[in-house]
Design a protein around this motif. Structure first.
Motif, mmCIF file in Angstrom:
data_model
loop_
_atom_site.group_PDB
_atom_site.id
_atom_site.type_symbol
_atom_site.label_atom_id
_atom_site.label_comp_id
_atom_site.label_asym_id
_atom_site.label_seq_id
_atom_site.Cartn_x
_atom_site.Cartn_y
_atom_site.Cartn_z
ATOM 1 N N VAL A 279 12.478 -27.972 20.238
ATOM 2 C CA VAL A 279 13.542 -26.978 20.393
ATOM 3 C C VAL A 279 13.551 -26.513 21.843
ATOM 4 N N PHE A 280 14.691 -26.653 22.495
ATOM 5 C CA PHE A 280 14.803 -26.274 23.896
ATOM 6 C C PHE A 280 15.826 -25.166 24.066
ATOM 7 N N SER A 281 15.553 -24.287 25.008
ATOM 8 C CA SER A 281 16.572 -23.326 25.424
ATOM 9 C C SER A 281 17.536 -24.039 26.372
ATOM 10 N N ASN A 282 18.685 -23.424 26.623
ATOM 11 C CA ASN A 282 19.646 -24.018 27.542
ATOM 12 C C ASN A 282 19.085 -24.058 28.957
ATOM 13 N N ALA A 283 19.471 -25.114 29.683
ATOM 14 C CA ALA A 283 19.046 -25.263 31.074
ATOM 15 C C ALA A 283 20.219 -24.987 32.007
ATOM 16 N N SER B 24 22.713 -32.864 27.092
ATOM 17 C CA SER B 24 23.031 -32.496 28.473
ATOM 18 C C SER B 24 22.952 -30.993 28.715
ATOM 19 N N GLU B 25 23.009 -30.193 27.641
ATOM 20 C CA GLU B 25 22.893 -28.747 27.792
ATOM 21 C C GLU B 25 21.457 -28.311 28.040
ATOM 22 N N PHE B 26 20.498 -29.185 27.782
ATOM 23 C CA PHE B 26 19.094 -28.817 27.891
ATOM 24 C C PHE B 26 18.429 -29.373 29.144
ATOM 25 N N VAL B 27 19.198 -30.086 29.979
ATOM 26 C CA VAL B 27 18.613 -30.759 31.137
ATOM 27 C C VAL B 27 19.395 -30.407 32.393
ATOM 28 N N THR B 28 18.670 -30.024 33.448
ATOM 29 C CA THR B 28 19.286 -29.721 34.736
ATOM 30 C C THR B 28 19.396 -30.969 35.593
ATOM 31 N N ALA B 29 18.355 -31.787 35.572
ATOM 32 C CA ALA B 29 18.301 -32.973 36.433
ATOM 33 C C ALA B 29 17.289 -33.949 35.860
ATOM 34 N N ALA B 30 17.301 -35.166 36.396
ATOM 35 C CA ALA B 30 16.343 -36.189 35.978
ATOM 36 C C ALA B 30 15.794 -36.892 37.211
ATOM 37 N N VAL B 31 14.528 -37.291 37.128
ATOM 38 C CA VAL B 31 13.865 -38.007 38.219
ATOM 39 C C VAL B 31 13.193 -39.245 37.638
ATOM 40 N N SER B 32 13.402 -40.379 38.286
ATOM 41 C CA SER B 32 12.841 -41.639 37.807
ATOM 42 C C SER B 32 12.163 -42.380 38.957
ATOM 43 N N TYR B 33 10.971 -42.889 38.672
ATOM 44 C CA TYR B 33 10.216 -43.666 39.663
ATOM 45 C C TYR B 33 9.521 -44.799 38.935
ATOM 46 N N VAL B 34 9.968 -46.022 39.164
ATOM 47 C CA VAL B 34 9.384 -47.190 38.510
ATOM 48 C C VAL B 34 7.963 -47.431 39.017
ATOM 49 N N GLY B 35 7.725 -47.087 40.263
ATOM 50 C CA GLY B 35 6.430 -47.346 40.887
ATOM 51 C C GLY B 35 6.624 -48.169 42.147
ATOM 52 N N LYS B 36 5.557 -48.379 42.857
ATOM 53 C CA LYS B 36 5.615 -49.135 44.110
ATOM 54 C C LYS B 36 6.189 -50.526 43.851
ATOM 55 N N GLY B 37 7.088 -50.963 44.749
ATOM 56 C CA GLY B 37 7.794 -52.218 44.551
ATOM 57 C C GLY B 37 6.902 -53.443 44.462
ATOM 58 N N ASN B 38 5.828 -53.462 45.259
ATOM 59 C CA ASN B 38 4.885 -54.590 45.263
ATOM 60 C C ASN B 38 5.580 -55.931 45.459
ATOM 61 N N PHE B 39 6.452 -55.992 46.466
ATOM 62 C CA PHE B 39 7.096 -57.255 46.795
ATOM 63 C C PHE B 39 6.244 -58.108 47.731
ATOM 64 N N GLU B 40 5.082 -57.577 48.117
ATOM 65 C CA GLU B 40 4.067 -58.318 48.867
ATOM 66 C C GLU B 40 4.645 -58.936 50.132
ATOM 67 N N GLU B 41 4.488 -60.261 50.299
ATOM 68 C CA GLU B 41 4.921 -60.921 51.543
ATOM 69 C C GLU B 41 6.419 -60.792 51.776
ATOM 70 N N GLU B 42 7.184 -60.651 50.692
ATOM 71 C CA GLU B 42 8.633 -60.573 50.814
ATOM 72 C C GLU B 42 9.088 -59.309 51.539
ATOM 73 N N GLU B 43 8.227 -58.275 51.582
ATOM 74 C CA GLU B 43 8.656 -56.989 52.147
ATOM 75 C C GLU B 43 9.039 -57.089 53.619
ATOM 76 N N LYS B 44 8.462 -58.037 54.332
ATOM 77 C CA LYS B 44 8.797 -58.131 55.769
ATOM 78 C C LYS B 44 10.236 -58.586 55.992
#
Length: 421
Positions: free
Chosen positions: A169-173, A327-347
């Protein structure tokens, strides 16, 4: 191999109010894109992911049917409409323009973790072809490997020992659109902000934070500064990967739960390190397996409810009611999959962005960590700068150096669905 729908229901039928739930990965390379190398890499990649080579069909029920047509790789910054002749009826497509590679995939069939796996494979083949280099590819899924049943099967369907779901049970955000009087501002916008990975991690270590919890906290603080007397709570939803709790790290489905972070009144005067500790504690409690499985059970129950309805109109109505209430109970959302780990491709990679749609009127922040930078894509369903300016002020006042790279209209491709005709 045909695939029955289940976990896909809640996102597919939520598309009815004109919000294309698509994950768009935008990768800016250091060099101009080689169209021939990209075509080659798309073909190799899709051989590795046959469960994404599908189209939506119907017999008695809708299902995902094997689609042997080529996956599209066109020259465009806009992409193509998914599940149409433009995309060869696929729910995934690629496009390119100048030094950008863009991948679009229906959020109903995967989440950020699943999309990252695909783009990691694509970049491996693309760079091997374009630059003629031999890459290690450790941790990258490649064509020719055995594809385990764990990748194919929907773990939510096969999970039979789930708890009886509870009903929180959530109050309104605080609703940011209403609070700022932006009901008539309907131009979705994304602000792309770059921060040094090394420096932001140093700030997190000094203040007992982590990338996603700290961004959630800084956003909460900035909204509180704007509306310090609002009686509604500031509640940020942080995404939690369900694969750990389900013991299925290779599963490709959309497997995301939520941790709810409330910026409570007693926290307002605390130093930022103490606030960050509190937010991390909230995430820890809500990321424990038993808590995640409770939400999995709730999601399974909801998908069963959708499936029990006999018409598409009834199914859309169930999803619309649920999303509007949520949507009445949420102000915002944050998502982070994690470090990309593209290794050699990052250059070879200059920038990396993940765009998608948030729910309702809220702000959505997607964090990517590639090539020594955190890219914060600050997405909102309006164009006003009031909230992003508040967030940037929080960065400045905490000594976090940033680069506002770009401001764009949040453009995502549409998906054709038969019940929207």
């Amino acid at each position: 191999m045909d695939q029955a729908l289940f976990s896909e229901y809640r996102v597919l039928y939520a598309l009815n109010w004109g919000q294309p739930w698509v994950i768009r990965l935008r990768v800016r390379m250091c060099d101009l894109i080689d169209a021939e190398a990209l075509r080659y890499s798309v073909d190799c990649t899709m051989k590795r992911y046959p469960y994404f080579c599908v189209e939506l069909k119907k017999k008695d029920e809708y299902y995902l049917a094997e689609n042997t047509r080529p996956v599209v790789a066109c020259q465009s910054m806009h992409g193509v409409t998914l599940n149409t002749v433009e995309s060869n009826y696929h729910l995934i497509a690629f496009s390119f323009f100048n030094n950008w590679i863009i991948m679009d995939i229906a959020h109903a069939i995967t989440d950020g973790s699943g999309a990252y796996a695909v783009i990691r494979t694509l970049l491996y083949y693309y760079m091997s072809k374009k630059y003629g280099v031999e890459l290690q590819g450790s941790g990258t899924r490649l064509y020719g490997e055995e594809i385990s049943s764990e990748e194919w099967k929907d773990p939510v369907v096969s999970k039979t020992d789930l708890p009886i779901p509870t009903r929180p049970v959530f109050s309104n955000a605080i609703n940011v659109r209403r609070s700022a009087g932006l009901e008539n501002d309907r131009r979705p916008t994304v602000f792309s902000i770059a921060i040094s990975e090394k420096e932001f991690m140093r700030f997190n270590i000094e203040n007992d934070g982590s990338p996603a919890t700290m961004v959630s906290l800084l956003l909460s603080r900035s909204i509180h500064r704007l509306y310090p007397t609002d009686e509604n709570v500031i509640r940020v939803v942080m995404t939690v990967n369900e694969r750990k709790a389900l013991h299925t790290p290779l599963a490709h489905q959309n497997l995301v739960s939520s941790a709810f972070l409330e910026y409570k009144k007693q926290m307002w005067t605390w130093p930022i390190a103490k606030q960050a500790t509190a937010y991390r504690g909230m995430v820890f409690v809500q990321s424990r397996d038993e808590k995640v499985l409770d939400e999995v059970a709730s999601q399974k129950h909801f998908n069963q409810l959708i499936r029990s309805k006999s018409t598409d109109e009834e199914r859309m109505a169930v999803c619309e009611m649920s999303d509007k209430m949520g949507s009445e109970f949420v102000t915002a959302a944050v998502s982070y999959v994690g470090k990309g780990n593209f290794e050699e491709e990052e250059k070879y990679i200059r920038d990396f962005h993940l765009w998608t749609n948030g729910k309702g009127d809220g702000i959505l922040i997607e964090i990517s960590a590639v090539s020594g930078k955190f890219i914060i894509d600050f997405m909102q369903p309006f164009s006003s700068t009031i909230f992003v300016n508040g967030f940037l002020k929080e960065l400045e006042e905490n000594g976090i150096v940033y680069d506002l790279q770009d401001v764009n209209e949040l453009e995502l491709p549409d998906i054709h669905l038969p019940w929207r005709e």
